[in-house]
Design an enzyme around this catalytic site. Structure first.
Site, PDB file in Angstrom:
ATOM      1  N   ASP A 180      -4.340  65.323 119.310  1.00 13.85           N
ATOM      2  CA  ASP A 180      -3.569  66.222 120.482  1.00 13.85           C
ATOM      3  C   ASP A 180      -2.723  65.591 120.583  1.00 13.85           C
ATOM      4  O   ASP A 180      -1.851  65.867 122.380  1.00 13.85           O
ATOM      5  CB  ASP A 180      -4.145  66.196 121.964  1.00 13.85           C
ATOM      6  CG  ASP A 180      -5.745  66.433 121.899  1.00 13.85           C
ATOM      7  OD1 ASP A 180      -6.001  67.070 119.890  1.00 13.85           O
ATOM      8  OD2 ASP A 180      -6.630  66.712 122.715  1.00 13.85           O
ATOM      9  N   ASP A 217      -6.510  70.279 121.127  1.00 16.62           N
ATOM     10  CA  ASP A 217      -7.080  70.923 121.836  1.00 16.62           C
ATOM     11  C   ASP A 217      -7.132  72.442 122.239  1.00 16.62           C
ATOM     12  O   ASP A 217      -5.620  72.853 122.106  1.00 16.62           O
ATOM     13  CB  ASP A 217      -6.860  70.282 123.236  1.00 16.62           C
ATOM     14  CG  ASP A 217      -7.562  70.420 124.288  1.00 16.62           C
ATOM     15  OD1 ASP A 217      -8.770  70.051 123.872  1.00 16.62           O
ATOM     16  OD2 ASP A 217      -7.480  70.283 125.680  1.00 16.62           O
ATOM     17  N   HIS A 239      -8.548  76.051 124.164  1.00 15.52           N
ATOM     18  CA  HIS A 239      -9.459  76.106 124.586  1.00 15.52           C
ATOM     19  C   HIS A 239      -9.632  77.941 125.633  1.00 15.52           C
ATOM     20  O   HIS A 239      -8.382  78.084 124.862  1.00 15.52           O
ATOM     21  CB  HIS A 239      -9.179  76.115 125.955  1.00 15.52           C
ATOM     22  CG  HIS A 239      -9.414  74.328 125.976  1.00 15.52           C
ATOM     23  ND1 HIS A 239     -10.806  73.822 125.923  1.00 15.52           N
ATOM     24  CD2 HIS A 239      -8.827  73.241 126.776  1.00 15.52           C
ATOM     25  CE1 HIS A 239     -10.561  72.581 126.078  1.00 15.52           C
ATOM     26  NE2 HIS A 239      -9.216  72.046 126.464  1.00 15.52           N
ATOM     27  N   HIS A 272      -5.459  74.835 130.762  1.00 12.95           N
ATOM     28  CA  HIS A 272      -4.249  74.114 129.538  1.00 12.95           C
ATOM     29  C   HIS A 272      -4.882  74.249 128.356  1.00 12.95           C
ATOM     30  O   HIS A 272      -5.431  74.238 127.878  1.00 12.95           O
ATOM     31  CB  HIS A 272      -4.185  72.048 129.912  1.00 12.95           C
ATOM     32  CG  HIS A 272      -5.893  71.783 129.307  1.00 12.95           C
ATOM     33  ND1 HIS A 272      -6.744  71.387 130.362  1.00 12.95           N
ATOM     34  CD2 HIS A 272      -6.122  70.988 128.145  1.00 12.95           C
ATOM     35  CE1 HIS A 272      -7.283  71.310 129.971  1.00 12.95           C
ATOM     36  NE2 HIS A 272      -7.354  70.478 128.277  1.00 12.95           N
ATOM     37  N   LYS A 287     -10.460  71.463 118.809  1.00 22.67           N
ATOM     38  CA  LYS A 287     -11.564  71.152 119.164  1.00 22.67           C
ATOM     39  C   LYS A 287     -11.822  72.239 120.807  1.00 22.67           C
ATOM     40  O   LYS A 287     -10.526  72.645 121.139  1.00 22.67           O
ATOM     41  CB  LYS A 287     -11.304  69.892 119.462  1.00 22.67           C
ATOM     42  CG  LYS A 287     -10.619  69.271 120.058  1.00 22.67           C
ATOM     43  CD  LYS A 287     -10.831  67.930 119.855  1.00 22.67           C
ATOM     44  CE  LYS A 287      -9.743  67.185 121.029  1.00 22.67           C
ATOM     45  NZ  LYS A 287      -9.372  67.241 122.421  1.00 22.67           N
ATOM     46  N   CYS A 298      -8.789  62.230 124.981  1.00 21.77           N
ATOM     47  CA  CYS A 298      -9.620  62.076 123.563  1.00 21.77           C
ATOM     48  C   CYS A 298      -9.514  61.283 122.651  1.00 21.77           C
ATOM     49  O   CYS A 298     -10.533  61.561 121.535  1.00 21.77           O
ATOM     50  CB  CYS A 298      -8.555  63.049 123.259  1.00 21.77           C
ATOM     51  SG  CYS A 298      -9.149  64.853 124.527  1.00 21.77           S
TER      52      CYS A 298
HETATM   53  C1  VGL Z   1      -8.013  65.541 126.486  1.00 22.31           C
HETATM   54  C2  VGL Z   1      -8.338  66.388 128.683  1.00 22.31           C
HETATM   55  C3  VGL Z   1      -9.128  68.276 128.915  1.00 22.31           C
HETATM   56  C4  VGL Z   1      -7.417  64.764 126.006  1.00 22.31           C
HETATM   57  C5  VGL Z   1      -8.032  67.521 126.781  1.00 22.31           C
HETATM   58  O1  VGL Z   1      -6.655  65.400 124.995  1.00 22.31           O
HETATM   59  O2  VGL Z   1      -6.660  63.941 126.364  1.00 22.31           O
HETATM   60  N1  VGL Z   1      -7.988  65.458 128.409  1.00 22.31           N
HETATM   61  N2  VGL Z   1      -8.343  67.829 127.517  1.00 22.31           N
HETATM   62 ZN    ZN Z   2      -9.123  69.835 126.980  1.00 25.58          ZN
END
Ligand code: VGL
Ligand code: ZN
Length: 211
Positions: free
Chosen positions: A8, A48, A50, A83, A108, A153
């Site tokens: 990420d 990430d 979403h 986010h 993901k 993550c």
């Molecule tokens: C993450 C919170 C929500 C991360 C991703 O990449 O650590 N943390 N989504």
């Molecule tokens: Zn996330």
């Protein structure tokens, strides 16, 4: 087959992003250096990704505020600021990341009903992302993991890698990682240590590659 997993490394988790991790951008040069000179045969990254109405967003829970606990599909869930929404700048990799060196990107977090911290599977542990199968098919024997955020993550990816890639050596790269809270990072380090995960640094990896 030595592989590197970059977790990420997106704008959203860097200063100026929607879920910023302190000093998150400082790991980008570390990632670039490791991709160039770390001696890896294979480089993969998670992203990430979403939908705008993802159930982990506080905005989807009337009256809730970010960083409060809520529930998602009946399970406790940390509620986040919106986010890494698909196709937005927040979800893009950091502009300084040398993405042309990445062989495979695992997206993901697309399912609105379940969060996915790990690059390998959803938090409810039912749906696999496909990354473990990809790495197994490539014959990966060592996987170094780091990125953002250490306490979410990265930690879950490390622990899942240990379980889903039996026989492979899994290591956590500390200076390639930053966390959301100091307490969370401390707990994550303890959890990884208890699972027997060795901690390494980019300096050690680069020295190893030069030998
Ligand atoms: C993450 C919170 C929500 C991360 C991703 O990449 O650590 N943390 N989504
Ligand atoms: Zn996330």
């Amino acid at each position: 087959m030595k592989a590197l997993l970059l977790v990420d490394l997106q704008n959203g988790f860097c200063p100026g992003g929607h879920l910023p991790v302190a000093e998150g951008d400082q790991v980008i040069p570390v990632a670039n250096r490791l991709m160039r000179e770390g001696g890896y045969d294979l480089i993969v990254a998670s992203q990430d990704w979403h939908p705008a109405n993802h159930g982990s967003f506080a905005s989807q829970h009337p009256g809730a505020r970010p960083f409060e606990m809520g529930t998602l599909s009946g399970k406790p869930q940390m509620l986040w600021p919106d986010h890494c929404v698909q196709e937005t700048a927040d979800a893009a990799f950091h502009p300084a990341l040398e993405t042309d060196r990445i062989h495979f990107v695992q997206k993901k977090g697309q399912d609105i009903g379940v969060d996915s911290y790990s690059a390998f599977r959803d938090n409810d542990r039912t749906a696999l992302t496909g990354l473990a199968d990809y790495l197994k098919a490539k014959g990966v024997t060592r996987l170094d993991i780091g990125g953002l955020a250490t306490d979410y993550c990265v930690k879950f990816s490390v622990l899942d890698a240990l379980e889903l890639l039996p026989g492979a050596e899994i290591r956590f790269v500390s200076d390639l990682s930053r966390g959301i809270t100091p307490e969370g990072v401390e707990a994550a380090l303890a959890e990884m240590k208890a699972a027997g995960i060795p901690l390494t640094t980019s300096a050690d990896i680069l020295a190893e590659a030069r030998r």
